[in-house]
Design a protein around this motif. Structure first.
Motif, PDB file in Angstrom:
ATOM      1  N   VAL A 246       0.848  -1.206   0.000  1.00 49.43           N
ATOM      2  CA  VAL A 246       0.000   0.000   0.000  1.00 49.43           C
ATOM      3  C   VAL A 246       0.879   1.250   0.000  1.00 49.43           C
ATOM      4  O   VAL A 246       0.655   2.198  -0.772  1.00 49.43           O
ATOM      5  CB  VAL A 246      -0.951   0.004   1.225  1.00 49.43           C
ATOM      6  CG1 VAL A 246      -1.615   1.361   1.400  1.00 49.43           C
ATOM      7  CG2 VAL A 246      -1.992  -1.091   1.089  1.00 49.43           C
ATOM      8  N   ARG A 250       1.616   4.352  -2.871  1.00 44.26           N
ATOM      9  CA  ARG A 250       1.533   5.773  -2.536  1.00 44.26           C
ATOM     10  C   ARG A 250       2.849   6.483  -2.877  1.00 44.26           C
ATOM     11  O   ARG A 250       2.854   7.579  -3.449  1.00 44.26           O
ATOM     12  CB  ARG A 250       1.191   5.909  -1.052  1.00 44.26           C
ATOM     13  CG  ARG A 250       1.534   7.215  -0.393  1.00 44.26           C
ATOM     14  CD  ARG A 250       0.658   8.393  -0.833  1.00 44.26           C
ATOM     15  NE  ARG A 250       1.223   9.624  -0.313  1.00 44.26           N
ATOM     16  CZ  ARG A 250       0.709  10.323   0.714  1.00 44.26           C
ATOM     17  NH1 ARG A 250      -0.409   9.955   1.264  1.00 44.26           N
ATOM     18  NH2 ARG A 250       1.325  11.402   1.162  1.00 44.26           N
ATOM     19  N   ALA A 253       3.272   7.082  -6.592  1.00 46.71           N
ATOM     20  CA  ALA A 253       2.471   8.230  -7.038  1.00 46.71           C
ATOM     21  C   ALA A 253       3.177   9.535  -6.677  1.00 46.71           C
ATOM     22  O   ALA A 253       3.272  10.456  -7.505  1.00 46.71           O
ATOM     23  CB  ALA A 253       1.080   8.180  -6.399  1.00 46.71           C
ATOM     24  N   VAL A 264      -2.638   8.605 -10.370  1.00 40.43           N
ATOM     25  CA  VAL A 264      -3.196   8.239  -9.063  1.00 40.43           C
ATOM     26  C   VAL A 264      -2.980   6.746  -8.850  1.00 40.43           C
ATOM     27  O   VAL A 264      -3.018   5.958  -9.795  1.00 40.43           O
ATOM     28  CB  VAL A 264      -4.707   8.568  -8.910  1.00 40.43           C
ATOM     29  CG1 VAL A 264      -4.951  10.074  -8.916  1.00 40.43           C
ATOM     30  CG2 VAL A 264      -5.545   7.886  -9.977  1.00 40.43           C
ATOM     31  N   THR A 265      -2.741   6.362  -7.604  1.00 40.50           N
ATOM     32  CA  THR A 265      -2.643   4.947  -7.240  1.00 40.50           C
ATOM     33  C   THR A 265      -3.537   4.715  -6.029  1.00 40.50           C
ATOM     34  O   THR A 265      -3.676   5.587  -5.179  1.00 40.50           O
ATOM     35  CB  THR A 265      -1.204   4.554  -6.856  1.00 40.50           C
ATOM     36  OG1 THR A 265      -0.817   5.258  -5.666  1.00 40.50           O
ATOM     37  CG2 THR A 265      -0.217   4.867  -7.967  1.00 40.50           C
ATOM     38  N   SER A 266      -4.152   3.542  -5.969  1.00 42.13           N
ATOM     39  CA  SER A 266      -5.113   3.278  -4.902  1.00 42.13           C
ATOM     40  C   SER A 266      -5.144   1.804  -4.540  1.00 42.13           C
ATOM     41  O   SER A 266      -4.873   0.945  -5.379  1.00 42.13           O
ATOM     42  CB  SER A 266      -6.545   3.619  -5.339  1.00 42.13           C
ATOM     43  OG  SER A 266      -6.607   4.878  -5.936  1.00 42.13           O
ATOM     44  N   CYS A 267      -5.528   1.550  -3.302  1.00 41.68           N
ATOM     45  CA  CYS A 267      -5.945   0.210  -2.900  1.00 41.68           C
ATOM     46  C   CYS A 267      -7.295   0.385  -2.215  1.00 41.68           C
ATOM     47  O   CYS A 267      -7.375   1.057  -1.175  1.00 41.68           O
ATOM     48  CB  CYS A 267      -4.929  -0.424  -1.954  1.00 41.68           C
ATOM     49  SG  CYS A 267      -5.461  -2.048  -1.380  1.00 41.68           S
ATOM     50  N   ASP A 289      -4.940  -0.239  -7.958  1.00 36.27           N
ATOM     51  CA  ASP A 289      -4.878   0.261  -9.323  1.00 36.27           C
ATOM     52  C   ASP A 289      -3.961   1.468  -9.437  1.00 36.27           C
ATOM     53  O   ASP A 289      -3.716   2.186  -8.473  1.00 36.27           O
ATOM     54  CB  ASP A 289      -6.260   0.564  -9.900  1.00 36.27           C
ATOM     55  CG  ASP A 289      -7.059   1.552  -9.078  1.00 36.27           C
ATOM     56  OD1 ASP A 289      -6.627   2.714  -8.987  1.00 36.27           O
ATOM     57  OD2 ASP A 289      -8.103   1.174  -8.549  1.00 36.27           O
ATOM     58  N   ARG A 291      -3.651   4.684 -12.236  1.00 33.72           N
ATOM     59  CA  ARG A 291      -4.306   5.346 -13.363  1.00 33.72           C
ATOM     60  C   ARG A 291      -3.454   6.528 -13.814  1.00 33.72           C
ATOM     61  O   ARG A 291      -2.949   7.287 -12.993  1.00 33.72           O
ATOM     62  CB  ARG A 291      -5.697   5.846 -12.976  1.00 33.72           C
ATOM     63  CG  ARG A 291      -6.627   4.744 -12.480  1.00 33.72           C
ATOM     64  CD  ARG A 291      -7.932   5.340 -11.972  1.00 33.72           C
ATOM     65  NE  ARG A 291      -8.706   4.380 -11.221  1.00 33.72           N
ATOM     66  CZ  ARG A 291      -9.976   4.049 -11.491  1.00 33.72           C
ATOM     67  NH1 ARG A 291     -10.603   4.604 -12.510  1.00 33.72           N
ATOM     68  NH2 ARG A 291     -10.620   3.186 -10.747  1.00 33.72           N
TER      69      ARG A 291
ATOM     70  N   SER B 228     -11.532   6.246  -6.364  1.00 35.15           N
ATOM     71  CA  SER B 228     -10.106   5.978  -6.565  1.00 35.15           C
ATOM     72  C   SER B 228      -9.556   6.786  -7.739  1.00 35.15           C
ATOM     73  O   SER B 228      -8.365   6.730  -8.029  1.00 35.15           O
ATOM     74  CB  SER B 228      -9.851   4.488  -6.759  1.00 35.15           C
ATOM     75  OG  SER B 228     -10.554   4.009  -7.862  1.00 35.15           O
ATOM     76  N   MET B 232      -4.374  12.581  -5.697  1.00 36.12           N
ATOM     77  CA  MET B 232      -3.680  12.187  -4.468  1.00 36.12           C
ATOM     78  C   MET B 232      -3.770  13.293  -3.410  1.00 36.12           C
ATOM     79  O   MET B 232      -3.968  13.018  -2.228  1.00 36.12           O
ATOM     80  CB  MET B 232      -2.206  11.861  -4.756  1.00 36.12           C
ATOM     81  CG  MET B 232      -1.979  10.756  -5.778  1.00 36.12           C
ATOM     82  SD  MET B 232      -2.791   9.166  -5.440  1.00 36.12           S
ATOM     83  CE  MET B 232      -1.755   8.486  -4.151  1.00 36.12           C
ATOM     84  N   ARG B 235      -6.874  13.476  -1.176  1.00 37.98           N
ATOM     85  CA  ARG B 235      -7.296  12.281  -0.446  1.00 37.98           C
ATOM     86  C   ARG B 235      -7.041  12.350   1.057  1.00 37.98           C
ATOM     87  O   ARG B 235      -6.132  13.029   1.513  1.00 37.98           O
ATOM     88  CB  ARG B 235      -6.540  11.057  -0.982  1.00 37.98           C
ATOM     89  CG  ARG B 235      -6.875  10.757  -2.404  1.00 37.98           C
ATOM     90  CD  ARG B 235      -6.234   9.451  -2.799  1.00 37.98           C
ATOM     91  NE  ARG B 235      -6.462   9.193  -4.215  1.00 37.98           N
ATOM     92  CZ  ARG B 235      -6.195   8.038  -4.809  1.00 37.98           C
ATOM     93  NH1 ARG B 235      -5.681   7.046  -4.099  1.00 37.98           N
ATOM     94  NH2 ARG B 235      -6.436   7.876  -6.086  1.00 37.98           N
ATOM     95  N   LEU B 239      -6.512   3.789   4.663  1.00 40.58           N
ATOM     96  CA  LEU B 239      -5.688   2.587   4.507  1.00 40.58           C
ATOM     97  C   LEU B 239      -4.200   2.928   4.463  1.00 40.58           C
ATOM     98  O   LEU B 239      -3.374   2.182   5.000  1.00 40.58           O
ATOM     99  CB  LEU B 239      -6.107   1.805   3.252  1.00 40.58           C
ATOM    100  CG  LEU B 239      -5.306   0.540   2.950  1.00 40.58           C
ATOM    101  CD1 LEU B 239      -5.301  -0.445   4.134  1.00 40.58           C
ATOM    102  CD2 LEU B 239      -5.856  -0.147   1.698  1.00 40.58           C
ATOM    103  N   SER B 243      -1.740   1.444   7.206  1.00 38.22           N
ATOM    104  CA  SER B 243      -0.580   0.669   6.750  1.00 38.22           C
ATOM    105  C   SER B 243       0.698   1.223   7.361  1.00 38.22           C
ATOM    106  O   SER B 243       1.595   0.478   7.758  1.00 38.22           O
ATOM    107  CB  SER B 243      -0.485   0.696   5.224  1.00 38.22           C
ATOM    108  OG  SER B 243      -1.597   0.058   4.645  1.00 38.22           O
ATOM    109  N   TYR B 315       0.996  12.578   7.083  1.00 42.18           N
ATOM    110  CA  TYR B 315       1.345  11.912   5.819  1.00 42.18           C
ATOM    111  C   TYR B 315       0.100  11.491   5.043  1.00 42.18           C
ATOM    112  O   TYR B 315       0.011  11.682   3.838  1.00 42.18           O
ATOM    113  CB  TYR B 315       2.209  10.686   6.120  1.00 42.18           C
ATOM    114  CG  TYR B 315       2.641   9.900   4.912  1.00 42.18           C
ATOM    115  CD1 TYR B 315       3.694  10.343   4.114  1.00 42.18           C
ATOM    116  CD2 TYR B 315       2.019   8.707   4.573  1.00 42.18           C
ATOM    117  CE1 TYR B 315       4.107   9.620   3.003  1.00 42.18           C
ATOM    118  CE2 TYR B 315       2.424   7.973   3.470  1.00 42.18           C
ATOM    119  CZ  TYR B 315       3.471   8.431   2.683  1.00 42.18           C
ATOM    120  OH  TYR B 315       3.876   7.715   1.578  1.00 42.18           O
TER     121      TYR B 315
END
Lengths: 417, 417
Positions: A246, A250, A253, A264-267, A289, A291, B228, B232, B235, B239, B243, B315
């Motif tokens: 995860v 991040r 990105a 963008v990146t996501s879980c 993902d 994108r 998603s 960034m 957001r 998660l 994490s 963060y």
């Protein structure tokens, strides 16, 4: 009150009623595919359109069509979107597009009746089944079946977390039919933007010219279950490995953004087993993902993520297994559709510019199938898949006005090759 | 065949039968508290002990007692453990201790009958309710109620993930009674070690002298749900924050271990909301713990973890909320009990030494209540809370022999003040 004022008041009243189906305390909706609120809102939509002379039916995968046949035997220009939502989602996402399509179609019928004009194509409204994919995977299920990208058998067999299939859920709520979809000559969809580029630019309308590219990962991190009293060096902690993944997504990105790359990146889905307080987790299943609009940068980001896997496996003493990965490049919409939408917006005096969609839509399927137009209206702060999602009334109403004009020109053959 | 051979064969045969209740394909058991397999194994145990003249009943929180009254009105020396398991747990954890207690008690009855001796105290077997705490929290529920550390009302009202209460689950399976627990003069428990210090030292018996200290955290990381496709910088990804917390706990353990401090840190329960593929998570609920033998180092580790919270909140643009935190220092067992167990092991010629328990046990409750002895036998590779948990037959059998001797001396008053 002008006719336009009456129409706009009717739209806003219907929008408020629609938002009561699956309404949450937080001002959003929880209306996942083939749940009771999803069935209720469809029955409600049927009432509105049947009372205006539309014929309403479901196809074999639960797509809901409302058709108005003005020209006997002619194909249909469809407008629509989806009324299902994410858990605790917003009341605009998808639902706005279906209701805008319904009002555009009703205005079209009224306008032609009054003017005595005819058209080349008939008009129809579609409420796609399961665009969100939260309860049943994959997302965009109804439009994928209609466009032949997914078989009806695979779609009906898809199971939710409780083992209920799409077929069973649709049957139980009588949301399924036997009739085929109508012949379709073109498709138009309007949606709230899932971002704030329109808001930032002070625009009312986005003319969607492309999707972003995406890589989607279905990953299982496998460790070994242990007591939480187990010494650190004896552990194979799947949660530590998955958490590292995860954070890796991040960090990638952040690195790409620092170089000026839009990414963008996501879980979103992350399920821990056995998920018990004094047990080191044995396994984590995760859907991630990336994108990006730029195909080369997307490839680089994918490589950067994969390059970290071996280090994570070693750090947590786990294995990272990929069940599936899907990827697609940035996917353009037809210039003819964009140009038609631009001309309509200009003629109506609505501020507009081209826009990208980071998310997928049913129009992403339809545009490979028939001439398609995809429109955005602004979303305040770009909030999406959230109960606080919000679009101003004037933007909603301008969108309906534009969509009415777009489908009117499409039924005259404006996008014929 | 000697009498001892016959007794040992009977123990191993019973152990194999017991392991069939909730057996998993992977060689372990899934026998969570107040599930059908838990009820079944209790009925099976009742059969074994009733047929030997024990009177078997449940108390008001589902602790199962099997009592043999040799001396009318005298209190009982209880031996036991728990037969519930973690999901996909091992067949030795807890279950071994109850069956060892049952066989020790049966041998005690047989020995006294044959010798004509009498005793100061009666003998009893206890199968505590819900030691594991995986389905219903808190763990060590039955012994906590008996020792007054938890009220019966709170215990019965505890709910599983489906909203079923302990009271409902116990009633449904007729695992609950109206009788009080017996008067107890002492307690003995034997368990497989949840680590491999005995194996590493080549020992058969561990004389448990202390628990480790622990800090347990019940944390909610709160972000904000989003699509998603959301940029960034917009957001609030719960998660990502959670994490980071998992990795922080791991890094703190690594730092302390590098300084030679014995410590473990874990996150066992980690639940993501709304857990949908295209949604940035809004919330993660997590249960974490730090365990350490040294009280000062435990405090430092707790401070080190908390010191990282603000950075993680920044963060991931989230908030970290702690619902609850429990902590306790290293908790010693009485020297008298350790010395009694040492003398018995020495007299039987069993290799032994003192040991720590990182995990909690029902004896951790009981030792604050009555004179208590806690014994370990080795576990191959220290595997615990895992289907592959394994202890060799000879170690199991030596443990039963030792436990028999310990409870025999306890019923003679060996631990009386």
């Amino acid at each position: 009150m002008t006719k336009q004022d009456t129409r706009e008041a009717a739209f806003l009243a219907d929008f408020a009623s629609m938002s009561s189906f699956g309404a949450t305390a937080g001002g959003g909706i929880d209306r996942q595919a083939a749940t009771l609120p999803d069935a209720q809102v469809r029955t409600w939509l049927r009432g509105i359109l049947e009372s205006r002379g539309f014929r309403v039916h479901f196809d074999k995968i639960g797509n809901q069509f409302a058709l108005f046949e003005l020209v006997p035997g002619a194909p249909y220009i469809l407008a629509g979107s989806h009324m299902d939502s994410q858990p605790f989602g917003g009341r605009f996402d998808g639902s706005y597009g279906v209701l805008a399509a319904a009002h555009a179609a009703m205005r079209w019928v009224e306008n032609l009746r009054e003017s005595g004009e005819t058209a080349k194509y008939n008009i129809g409204v579609v409420n796609w089944f399961n665009e969100e994919g939260s309860r049943f995977k994959p997302s965009m299920m109804g439009s994928s079946v209609l466009t032949g990208k997914l078989t009806i058998e695979d779609a009906l067999a898809s199971q939710d977390h409780d083992g209920v299939t799409v077929g069973e859920a649709l049957e139980a709520l009588e949301m399924i039919g036997t009739e085929e979809a109508p012949k379709i000559a073109g498709y138009a969809e309007i949606h709230v933007e899932q971002g704030h580029t329109l808001e930032d630019r002070g625009l009312t309308i986005g003319l969607v010219e492309s999707t972003w590219g995406a890589v989607k990962y279905d990953i299982t991190v496998k460790g070994d279950q242990a007591h939480s009293a187990t010494r650190m060096q004896d552990r194979h902690d799947a949660l530590v490995g998955a958490s590292k993944l995860v954070i890796a997504a991040r960090e990638i990105a952040d690195e790409f953004l620092a170089r000026g790359v839009d990414i963008v990146t996501s879980c979103g889905e992350f399920t821990v087993f056995p998920n018990s307080p004094v047990v080191v987790p044995s396994e984590v299943r995760m859907l991630m993902d990336i994108r990006c609009i730029d195909a080369d940068e997307l490839t680089k980001a994918d490589e950067a993520l994969r390059a970290r896997w071996a280090g994570i496996e070693e750090y947590a003493a786990v294995t990272i297994e990929q069940q599936e990965s899907h990827s697609w490049g940035a996917n353009p919409y037809d210039d003819a559709g964009i140009e038609l939408a631009r001309a309509c917006a200009a003629d109506l005096g609505l501020s507009h510019d081209r826009a990208f969609t980071v998310a997928g839509h049913d129009s992403t399927n339809m545009k490979d199938h028939v001439p398609t137009v995809m429109l955005f209206v602004p979303s305040v702060d770009g909030i999406s898949h959230n109960e606080k999602e919000y679009t101003k009334d004037e933007d909603l109403l301008d969108g309906v006005t534009l969509l009415t004009e777009v489908v009117t020109r499409m039924t005259r053959g404006a996008l014929d090759a």
